[in-house]
Motif scaffolding. Structure first.
Motif, short mmCIF file in Angstrom:
data_model
loop_
_atom_site.label_atom_id
_atom_site.label_comp_id
_atom_site.label_asym_id
_atom_site.label_seq_id
_atom_site.Cartn_x
_atom_site.Cartn_y
_atom_site.Cartn_z
N ARG A 225 0.89 -1.23 -0.05
CA ARG A 225 0.00 0.17 0.14
C ARG A 225 0.97 1.23 0.03
NH1 ARG A 225 -4.60 -0.96 -1.79
NH2 ARG A 225 -5.57 0.85 -0.64
N ILE A 226 0.40 2.05 -0.99
CA ILE A 226 1.36 3.27 -1.00
C ILE A 226 0.95 4.41 -0.14
CG2 ILE A 226 2.03 5.64 -2.25
CD1 ILE A 226 1.37 3.69 -4.79
N PRO A 227 1.63 4.88 1.13
CA PRO A 227 1.05 5.70 2.11
C PRO A 227 0.49 7.02 1.47
CG PRO A 227 3.38 5.16 2.30
CD PRO A 227 3.05 4.53 1.25
N GLY A 228 -0.76 7.50 2.10
CA GLY A 228 -1.26 8.52 1.34
C GLY A 228 -0.89 9.95 1.47
N GLN A 229 0.10 9.96 2.35
CA GLN A 229 0.88 11.37 2.34
C GLN A 229 2.12 11.03 1.54
OE1 GLN A 229 -0.64 14.27 3.20
NE2 GLN A 229 -2.60 13.16 3.89
N ALA A 230 2.73 12.32 1.39
CA ALA A 230 4.25 12.13 0.81
C ALA A 230 5.11 13.25 0.97
CB ALA A 230 4.05 12.18 -0.72
N THR A 231 6.15 12.92 1.15
CA THR A 231 7.41 14.08 1.57
C THR A 231 8.62 13.85 0.41
OG1 THR A 231 8.35 12.78 3.18
CG2 THR A 231 6.84 14.24 3.83
N GLU A 232 8.32 13.15 -0.78
CA GLU A 232 9.44 12.78 -1.64
C GLU A 232 8.70 13.15 -3.02
OE1 GLU A 232 12.42 9.82 0.28
OE2 GLU A 232 11.05 9.17 -1.11
N PHE A 233 9.53 13.56 -3.92
CA PHE A 233 8.91 13.58 -5.30
C PHE A 233 10.09 13.51 -6.32
CE2 PHE A 233 10.26 17.86 -4.11
CZ PHE A 233 10.89 18.46 -5.17
N SER A 234 9.58 12.88 -7.26
CA SER A 234 10.72 12.65 -8.36
C SER A 234 10.40 13.32 -10.00
CB SER A 234 10.59 10.93 -8.82
OG SER A 234 11.05 10.44 -7.68
N ASN A 265 8.69 19.87 4.77
CA ASN A 265 9.91 19.75 3.94
C ASN A 265 9.72 18.56 3.13
OD1 ASN A 265 11.36 21.87 5.19
ND2 ASN A 265 11.53 20.50 6.95
N PHE A 266 10.16 18.59 1.81
CA PHE A 266 10.04 17.61 0.73
C PHE A 266 11.71 17.33 0.21
CE2 PHE A 266 5.91 18.97 0.61
CZ PHE A 266 5.25 18.14 -0.13
N ASN A 267 11.83 16.11 -0.12
CA ASN A 267 13.02 15.56 -0.55
C ASN A 267 12.84 15.21 -2.30
OD1 ASN A 267 14.97 15.82 1.58
ND2 ASN A 267 13.97 13.68 2.21
N MET A 268 13.99 15.55 -3.04
CA MET A 268 13.72 15.19 -4.43
C MET A 268 14.74 13.83 -4.59
SD MET A 268 14.34 16.74 -8.07
CE MET A 268 15.87 16.23 -8.48
N ARG A 269 14.06 12.87 -5.44
CA ARG A 269 14.85 11.86 -5.63
C ARG A 269 14.59 11.46 -7.22
NH1 ARG A 269 16.64 12.57 -1.44
NH2 ARG A 269 16.65 11.25 0.45
N TRP A 270 15.61 11.23 -7.79
CA TRP A 270 15.92 10.98 -9.32
C TRP A 270 16.85 10.01 -9.62
CZ3 TRP A 270 12.31 11.91 -12.59
CH2 TRP A 270 12.38 11.85 -14.09
N ILE A 271 16.27 8.60 -10.12
CA ILE A 271 17.38 7.66 -10.52
C ILE A 271 17.40 7.76 -12.09
CG2 ILE A 271 17.65 5.30 -10.56
CD1 ILE A 271 15.98 4.90 -8.22
N GLY A 272 16.36 8.23 -12.71
CA GLY A 272 16.67 8.36 -14.28
C GLY A 272 16.12 7.07 -15.25
N ALA A 273 15.67 6.13 -14.31
CA ALA A 273 15.01 5.00 -15.03
C ALA A 273 13.62 5.26 -14.34
CB ALA A 273 15.58 3.71 -14.65
N MET A 274 12.66 5.35 -15.30
CA MET A 274 11.42 5.37 -14.55
C MET A 274 10.69 4.18 -13.64
SD MET A 274 7.85 4.24 -15.68
CE MET A 274 6.31 5.13 -15.97
N VAL A 275 11.22 2.86 -14.16
CA VAL A 275 10.82 1.77 -13.57
C VAL A 275 11.54 1.92 -12.14
CG1 VAL A 275 12.90 0.61 -14.32
CG2 VAL A 275 10.79 -0.68 -13.68
N ALA A 276 12.59 2.43 -11.98
CA ALA A 276 13.13 2.36 -10.64
C ALA A 276 12.67 3.57 -9.57
CB ALA A 276 14.87 2.60 -10.87
N ALA A 278 9.76 4.55 -10.08
CA ALA A 278 8.52 4.38 -9.70
C ALA A 278 8.21 3.26 -8.80
CB ALA A 278 7.66 3.50 -10.91
N HIS A 279 9.30 2.40 -8.70
CA HIS A 279 9.27 1.30 -7.46
C HIS A 279 9.45 2.08 -6.20
CE1 HIS A 279 10.20 -2.52 -5.89
NE2 HIS A 279 11.34 -2.13 -5.52
N ARG A 280 10.25 3.02 -6.34
CA ARG A 280 10.40 3.70 -4.93
C ARG A 280 9.32 4.24 -4.45
NH1 ARG A 280 13.80 7.00 -6.58
NH2 ARG A 280 12.30 8.65 -6.83
N VAL A 281 8.64 4.90 -5.36
CA VAL A 281 7.15 5.29 -4.98
C VAL A 281 6.08 4.52 -4.52
CG1 VAL A 281 5.07 6.59 -5.99
CG2 VAL A 281 7.33 7.36 -6.48
N ILE A 282 6.19 3.57 -5.10
CA ILE A 282 4.97 2.20 -4.83
C ILE A 282 5.72 1.64 -3.54
CG2 ILE A 282 4.38 -0.29 -5.39
CD1 ILE A 282 4.39 0.99 -8.36
#
Length: 363
Positions: A225-234, A265-276, A278-282
């Motif tokens: 289950r994906i948490p409803g709230q978020a503090t990270e964005f890609s 406060n938010f953190n930005m995360r960017w791996i550069g492979a959509m699948v990776a 997205a996996h972090r978000v899920i």
């Protein structure tokens, strides 16, 4: 501290007192992928036998791709650019083509698919001559994040399974153009520190990890289950100057942190492979964004609807999240062509709703 006992994993690993010994952790006596699907089926889930078989076929191809990725240049697999340009206008890596071929060979002969479509092929691929026609259509991105190959960062495979809309004959391209809501299964594999296989057949999202000692994907997380709230964005912030005002304002407010209008406060995360990404978000929540922009008027966004965005939106929704183009539910989009590009934003439910409010204000 106790040393690793003989006969365990082929590495010297020390465990703190009270943790399992190496032999216990390396041979996982858990539930394999096919066992899990069969258990779901017997528990009342509407999963047909041939769909279980097809998911197993895709998983087998992912194991082979994982093995090649693992060994890389040690096997003489050249990871540099192949030189050809695919239908997307991108330079193919040799590994892109190897992964594409493995997926076709592992699924085309089984009698479970009627045709296949890939990000790397301009046209659909019929099953081999003499092979029986199945009830499903398979779409896939054989190796997402190819630009990460050279730097040994995470890459993956994404797939989508659609039902046939006709009962006989070879499928035409138009039969593949179904909205994401029609998917009967979607999933992906990530080739990272470990290889994981994540999928849903409409009965929750489940994560399997490849146990190389037994050559099987073993259940490690169920009903994610994906948490409803978020503090990270890609998001690829290098495109900021091309974003629509709603996206620019949303990101500015996130970056402003606790001093800004969002009050956190938010953190930005960017791996550069959509699948990776997205996996972090899920796995732990957040928002993935590749919004519509003005960078190239002929390409409303970078990502492909059929091979990347639809399967991820399906998985996100199954895990309690949401997916949107900013203007429409992704899974309701009626595809216009096989390699259609589309804006994509998905992740934690409440954060996506907030993002939609920014779009409404600017509309």
């Amino acid at each position: 501290m106790a040393g690793a006992r003989q006969g365990g994993c082929p590495a010297d690993i020390l465990f703190a007192e009270g943790t399992p010994e190496v032999g216990d952790t390396c041979m996982h006596h858990g539930t394999t992928l096919i066992q899990f699907l069969t258990q779901q089926q017997h528990g009342g889930a509407a999963i047909a036998d041939d769909l279980i078989g097809l998911i197993g076929d895709v998983a087998r191809a992912c194991k082979m791709i994982s093995d090649i990725v693992d060994h890389g240049d040690l096997r003489g697999e050249a990871l540099a650019g192949h030189g050809d340009i695919n239908v997307q206008g991108e330079t193919q890596k040799r590994l892109d083509l190897i992964a594409n071929d493995l997926m076709l060979r592992n699924t085309g002969w089984t009698g479970r698919v009627a045709g296949m479509a890939s990000e790397e092929m301009e046209h659909i691929s019929p099953v081999p001559e003499g092979a029986p026609l199945g009830r499903y259509l398979l779409l896939f991105d054989p190796l997402d994040g190819s630009s990460n190959i050279d730097v040994d960062a995470s890459i993956g495979t994404i797939f989508s399974i659609l039902p046939r809309t006709r009962r006989d004959g070879a499928p035409a391209t138009e039969e593949f153009l179904q909205p994401g809501r029609r998917q009967v299964c979607a999933g992906y594999a990530v080739y990272g520190p470990s290889t994981v296989f994540v999928f849903s057949t409409g009965h929750g999202v489940h994560v399997f990890t490849l146990d190389r000692n037994i050559g099987e994907f073993v259940l490690t997380r169920r009903d994610v289950r994906i948490p409803g709230q978020a503090t990270e964005f890609s998001i690829n912030s290098s495109n900021a100057r091309f974003w629509e005002p709603a996206v620019r304002e949303y990101i500015d407010d996130c970056v402003a942190g606790s001093d800004g209008p969002r009050g956190k406060n938010f953190n930005m995360r960017w791996i550069g492979a959509m699948v990776a990404d997205a996996h972090r978000v899920i796995s732990r929540g957040g928002v993935f964004m590749y919004p519509r922009d003005r960078k190239d008027p002929d390409k409303p966004s970078k990502l492909r609807l059929m091979y990347e965005v639809n399967p991820m939106a399906y998985l996100c929704e199954q895990a309690g999240g949401l997916g949107t183009t900013g203007y429409q539910d992704i899974l309701e989009v009626e595809p216009e062509h096989l390699h259609q590009r589309i804006a994509a934003m998905f992740g934690s439910r409440e954060e996506i709703r907030t993002l939609l409010e920014y779009h409404r204000r600017h509309r």
